[in-house]
Design a protein around this motif. Structure first.
Motif, PDB file in Angstrom:
ATOM      1  N   LEU A 162       0.825  -1.208   0.000  1.00  0.00           N
ATOM      2  CA  LEU A 162       0.000   0.000   0.000  1.00  0.00           C
ATOM      3  C   LEU A 162       0.859   1.257   0.000  1.00  0.00           C
ATOM      4  O   LEU A 162       2.032   1.220   0.399  1.00  0.00           O
ATOM      5  N   PRO A 163       0.284   2.378  -0.417  1.00  0.00           N
ATOM      6  CA  PRO A 163       1.005   3.656  -0.292  1.00  0.00           C
ATOM      7  C   PRO A 163       1.321   3.923   1.174  1.00  0.00           C
ATOM      8  O   PRO A 163       0.568   3.492   2.065  1.00  0.00           O
ATOM      9  N   PRO A 164       2.399   4.637   1.471  1.00  0.00           N
ATOM     10  CA  PRO A 164       2.774   4.868   2.872  1.00  0.00           C
ATOM     11  C   PRO A 164       1.688   5.644   3.625  1.00  0.00           C
ATOM     12  O   PRO A 164       1.205   6.672   3.167  1.00  0.00           O
ATOM     13  N   GLY A 165       1.309   5.090   4.790  1.00  0.00           N
ATOM     14  CA  GLY A 165       0.334   5.768   5.634  1.00  0.00           C
ATOM     15  C   GLY A 165      -1.103   5.631   5.184  1.00  0.00           C
ATOM     16  O   GLY A 165      -1.998   6.230   5.794  1.00  0.00           O
ATOM     17  N   VAL A 166      -1.346   4.854   4.141  1.00  0.00           N
ATOM     18  CA  VAL A 166      -2.705   4.700   3.612  1.00  0.00           C
ATOM     19  C   VAL A 166      -3.247   3.322   3.992  1.00  0.00           C
ATOM     20  O   VAL A 166      -2.615   2.303   3.741  1.00  0.00           O
ATOM     21  N   SER A 167      -4.404   3.315   4.629  1.00  0.00           N
ATOM     22  CA  SER A 167      -5.117   2.082   4.946  1.00  0.00           C
ATOM     23  C   SER A 167      -6.562   2.478   5.240  1.00  0.00           C
ATOM     24  O   SER A 167      -6.951   3.642   5.062  1.00  0.00           O
ATOM     25  N   LYS A 168      -7.356   1.542   5.695  1.00  0.00           N
ATOM     26  CA  LYS A 168      -8.774   1.808   5.882  1.00  0.00           C
ATOM     27  C   LYS A 168      -9.034   2.971   6.847  1.00  0.00           C
ATOM     28  O   LYS A 168      -9.840   3.863   6.568  1.00  0.00           O
ATOM     29  N   GLY A 169      -8.386   2.971   7.999  1.00  0.00           N
ATOM     30  CA  GLY A 169      -8.662   3.972   9.023  1.00  0.00           C
ATOM     31  C   GLY A 169      -8.359   5.397   8.614  1.00  0.00           C
ATOM     32  O   GLY A 169      -9.234   6.277   8.691  1.00  0.00           O
ATOM     33  N   PRO A 170      -7.120   5.694   8.184  1.00  0.00           N
ATOM     34  CA  PRO A 170      -6.804   7.061   7.777  1.00  0.00           C
ATOM     35  C   PRO A 170      -7.682   7.569   6.635  1.00  0.00           C
ATOM     36  O   PRO A 170      -8.109   8.734   6.642  1.00  0.00           O
ATOM     37  N   THR A 171      -7.975   6.699   5.662  1.00  0.00           N
ATOM     38  CA  THR A 171      -8.834   7.123   4.554  1.00  0.00           C
ATOM     39  C   THR A 171     -10.246   7.398   5.041  1.00  0.00           C
ATOM     40  O   THR A 171     -10.894   8.363   4.605  1.00  0.00           O
ATOM     41  N   LEU A 172     -10.742   6.571   5.952  1.00  0.00           N
ATOM     42  CA  LEU A 172     -12.085   6.789   6.493  1.00  0.00           C
ATOM     43  C   LEU A 172     -12.173   8.130   7.219  1.00  0.00           C
ATOM     44  O   LEU A 172     -13.164   8.863   7.056  1.00  0.00           O
ATOM     45  N   LEU A 173     -11.182   8.475   8.007  1.00  0.00           N
ATOM     46  CA  LEU A 173     -11.211   9.765   8.713  1.00  0.00           C
ATOM     47  C   LEU A 173     -11.247  10.927   7.734  1.00  0.00           C
ATOM     48  O   LEU A 173     -11.994  11.897   7.947  1.00  0.00           O
ATOM     49  N   ARG A 174     -10.452  10.869   6.684  1.00  0.00           N
ATOM     50  CA  ARG A 174     -10.469  11.934   5.679  1.00  0.00           C
ATOM     51  C   ARG A 174     -11.829  12.012   5.001  1.00  0.00           C
ATOM     52  O   ARG A 174     -12.346  13.102   4.728  1.00  0.00           O
ATOM     53  N   PHE A 175     -12.435  10.863   4.762  1.00  0.00           N
ATOM     54  CA  PHE A 175     -13.760  10.804   4.157  1.00  0.00           C
ATOM     55  C   PHE A 175     -14.807  11.444   5.071  1.00  0.00           C
ATOM     56  O   PHE A 175     -15.621  12.268   4.634  1.00  0.00           O
ATOM     57  N   LEU A 176     -14.811  11.076   6.343  1.00  0.00           N
ATOM     58  CA  LEU A 176     -15.787  11.624   7.287  1.00  0.00           C
ATOM     59  C   LEU A 176     -15.666  13.140   7.375  1.00  0.00           C
ATOM     60  O   LEU A 176     -16.677  13.864   7.376  1.00  0.00           O
ATOM     61  N   ASP A 177     -14.443  13.632   7.459  1.00  0.00           N
ATOM     62  CA  ASP A 177     -14.238  15.075   7.578  1.00  0.00           C
ATOM     63  C   ASP A 177     -14.646  15.796   6.298  1.00  0.00           C
ATOM     64  O   ASP A 177     -15.199  16.904   6.352  1.00  0.00           O
ATOM     65  N   HIS A 178     -14.390  15.180   5.161  1.00  0.00           N
ATOM     66  CA  HIS A 178     -14.755  15.787   3.870  1.00  0.00           C
ATOM     67  C   HIS A 178     -16.262  16.006   3.770  1.00  0.00           C
ATOM     68  O   HIS A 178     -16.718  17.039   3.266  1.00  0.00           O
ATOM     69  N   PHE A 179     -17.041  15.045   4.272  1.00  0.00           N
ATOM     70  CA  PHE A 179     -18.499  15.131   4.162  1.00  0.00           C
ATOM     71  C   PHE A 179     -19.165  15.650   5.435  1.00  0.00           C
ATOM     72  O   PHE A 179     -20.399  15.717   5.502  1.00  0.00           O
ATOM     73  N   GLY A 180     -18.367  16.032   6.423  1.00  0.00           N
ATOM     74  CA  GLY A 180     -18.946  16.585   7.645  1.00  0.00           C
ATOM     75  C   GLY A 180     -19.746  15.582   8.443  1.00  0.00           C
ATOM     76  O   GLY A 180     -20.734  15.935   9.102  1.00  0.00           O
ATOM     77  N   ILE A 181     -19.327  14.317   8.429  1.00  0.00           N
ATOM     78  CA  ILE A 181     -20.024  13.261   9.156  1.00  0.00           C
ATOM     79  C   ILE A 181     -19.455  13.199  10.574  1.00  0.00           C
ATOM     80  O   ILE A 181     -18.241  13.078  10.763  1.00  0.00           O
ATOM     81  N   ALA A 182     -20.312  13.272  11.559  1.00  0.00           N
ATOM     82  CA  ALA A 182     -19.879  13.314  12.957  1.00  0.00           C
ATOM     83  C   ALA A 182     -19.195  12.015  13.371  1.00  0.00           C
ATOM     84  O   ALA A 182     -19.751  10.928  13.187  1.00  0.00           O
ATOM     85  N   HIS A 183     -18.005  12.148  13.932  1.00  0.00           N
ATOM     86  CA  HIS A 183     -17.269  10.962  14.383  1.00  0.00           C
ATOM     87  C   HIS A 183     -18.048  10.213  15.466  1.00  0.00           C
ATOM     88  O   HIS A 183     -18.042   8.978  15.498  1.00  0.00           O
ATOM     89  N   GLY A 184     -18.703  10.961  16.352  1.00  0.00           N
ATOM     90  CA  GLY A 184     -19.415  10.339  17.465  1.00  0.00           C
ATOM     91  C   GLY A 184     -20.680   9.611  17.073  1.00  0.00           C
ATOM     92  O   GLY A 184     -21.272   8.903  17.893  1.00  0.00           O
ATOM     93  N   ARG A 185     -21.119   9.777  15.817  1.00  0.00           N
ATOM     94  CA  ARG A 185     -22.322   9.088  15.325  1.00  0.00           C
ATOM     95  C   ARG A 185     -21.961   8.049  14.274  1.00  0.00           C
ATOM     96  O   ARG A 185     -22.788   7.638  13.458  1.00  0.00           O
ATOM     97  N   THR A 186     -20.693   7.609  14.296  1.00  0.00           N
ATOM     98  CA  THR A 186     -20.201   6.637  13.318  1.00  0.00           C
ATOM     99  C   THR A 186     -19.747   5.372  14.033  1.00  0.00           C
ATOM    100  O   THR A 186     -19.114   5.436  15.084  1.00  0.00           O
TER     101      THR A 186
END
Length: 254
Positions: A162-186
């Motif tokens: 995989l690309p360095p630092g890229v996996s499910k978790g980091p990509t998911l966080l960037r996705f949530l922040d991009h769409f304004g999805i609340a972390h506490g409701r995920t």
């Protein structure tokens, strides 16, 4: 349709062994519960699977279509429109840059590596192998890291570059922040070691019943990761209820 950031609850789930795990009745219960609440429940598949597989999976009418897909172990980010998966280019730019078009170089470097058999799927920003732990000699990991890339071994049978630092978790966080999805409701959900990075995000998580032992060991001290008794889809329901993430989940929770 309710915008992603305004939904009551978002499920970000692995597929094999997790969303697709458990009995047919348990899966139908979860799927029907989601389908009846699409205005308040967001569904994101966070999987090692590629978009073509997901389109085929959902076309049978049993598995619900997700709203979004984070596929290929976090290297693909896409949305679903009219039952087709469309890449979200702004969320893939950094992934592509980190990968740097090194697929051919990886394949050449690991050609003939002990215990690894190249998978035929032409992934864009990863190279994946079937992994034989009995034949593997450990050399391949060092070669990959010398290239500045990451290795992820999971389920004792998959070897992903995989690309360095890229996996499910980091990509998911960037996705949530991009769409304004609340972390506490995920809620994140998974069952193998390639899901570990999702549980390391601080998001509430369901380590579903039947998970592989390395994931259970790695998440034992993560307070937000619930080790569910129920297997697969039933474990997801168990965690939604335990974290009180949707007011209507208790209708189907055991």
């Amino acid at each position: 349709m309710t915008p992603a950031g305004q939904k009551t609850f978002t499920l970000a789930t692995d597929l094999d062994g997790t969303f697709l795990g458990g009995t047919e009745d348990d899966r139908r219960t979860l799927y029907d519960w989601i389908e009846a609440r699409r205005d308040s429940v967001g569904l994101v598949f966070v999987s090692g699977r590629d978009p073509m597989f997901i389109e085929s999976l959902c076309s049978d009418g049993f598995v619900p279509w997700p709203d979004y897909v984070i596929g290929d172990v976090g290297t693909t980010v896409a949305e679903v429109r009219e039952r087709k998966i469309h890449v979200i280019e702004p969320l893939e730019e950094q992934i592509a840059e980190l990968w740097g078009g090194r697929g051919d170089a990886v394949r050449a470097t690991l050609d003939g590596a002990a215990g690894l058999t190249l998978q035929p799927t032409p992934f864009r920003y990863r190279v994946s192998y079937d992994y034989d732990p009995h034949a593997y000699d450990g050399v391949a990991e060092g070669r990959v890291r010398e290239m500045g890339l990451d290795v992820l071994i999971s389920d004792n049978r998959f070897f992903d570059v995989l690309p360095p630092g890229v996996s499910k978790g980091p990509t998911l966080l960037r996705f949530l922040d991009h769409f304004g999805i609340a972390h506490g409701r995920t809620l994140v959900a998974g069952d193998t070691l390639n899901d570990l990075s999702m549980f390391q995000t601080g998001l509430q998580g369901a380590v579903v019943g039947g998970s592989e032992q390395p994931l259970l060991d790695a998440t034992r001290d993560i307070q937000t990761a619930r080790h569910c008794a129920a297997i697969g889809a039933a474990g997801i329901i168990e965690a939604i209820a335990a974290f009180d993430l949707h007011p209507e989940v208790h209708e189907v929770a055991a």
